[in-house]
Motif scaffolding. Structure first.
Motif, PDB file in Angstrom:
ATOM      1  N   TYR A 113      35.787  32.988  36.598  1.00 40.32           N
ATOM      2  CA  TYR A 113      37.218  31.881  37.578  1.00 40.32           C
ATOM      3  C   TYR A 113      37.378  29.993  37.409  1.00 40.32           C
ATOM      4  CZ  TYR A 113      40.021  29.012  41.657  1.00 40.32           C
ATOM      5  OH  TYR A 113      40.880  28.315  42.025  1.00 40.32           O
ATOM      6  N   ALA A 162      32.604  43.650  41.563  1.00 44.43           N
ATOM      7  CA  ALA A 162      33.219  42.184  40.678  1.00 44.43           C
ATOM      8  C   ALA A 162      31.856  41.216  39.516  1.00 44.43           C
ATOM      9  CB  ALA A 162      33.930  40.765  41.038  1.00 44.43           C
ATOM     10  N   LEU A 177      32.301  42.586  45.601  1.00 46.33           N
ATOM     11  CA  LEU A 177      32.057  41.309  45.216  1.00 46.33           C
ATOM     12  C   LEU A 177      31.171  41.854  43.867  1.00 46.33           C
ATOM     13  CD1 LEU A 177      31.737  39.256  48.505  1.00 46.33           C
ATOM     14  CD2 LEU A 177      34.003  39.297  46.685  1.00 46.33           C
ATOM     15  N   VAL A 222      39.834  40.361  41.753  1.00 43.93           N
ATOM     16  CA  VAL A 222      38.731  39.841  42.510  1.00 43.93           C
ATOM     17  C   VAL A 222      37.324  39.353  41.404  1.00 43.93           C
ATOM     18  CG1 VAL A 222      37.035  39.438  43.906  1.00 43.93           C
ATOM     19  CG2 VAL A 222      38.386  40.394  44.737  1.00 43.93           C
TER      20      VAL A 222
END
Length: 95
Positions: free
Chosen positions: A45, A21, A18, A39
């Protein structure tokens, strides 16, 4: 920089996956050498979805908002908090 993560590594090192990312960009998760998932951080996103993000303090800190934008965010936070402070405190002894 895109990195590849076998599923087992991704599960064992989720926090690192995470973090990377967010810091480095998309991270590809693979299973038996086949790309399974990607990810990406929430900002990218939402950009893909075309959703505009509200300005917020954490976003400014984690994504390096320009100094003017950062200053505006801090001013908003201070303005919101001015109505909360100072607070009256009841110093009644309940003992």
């Amino acid at each position: 920089m895109e990195s590849r993560w076998p599923v087992q590594d991704a599960k064992q090192r989720l926090s690192e996956l995470l973090r990377r990312a967010v810091d480095e960009g998309p991270q590809i998760v693979t299973k038996h050498g086949e790309e399974l998932a990607v990810v990406i951080d929430i900002v990218h996103y939402r950009e893909l979805l075309g959703v505009e993000l509200p300005a917020d303090f954490k976003l400014a800190l984690t994504h390096g908002a320009g100094s003017d934008e950062f200053s505006d965010i801090l001013d908003e936070i201070v303005a919101e908090r001015e109505h909360d402070l100072p607070r009256d405190i009841d110093l009644v002894d309940h003992g």
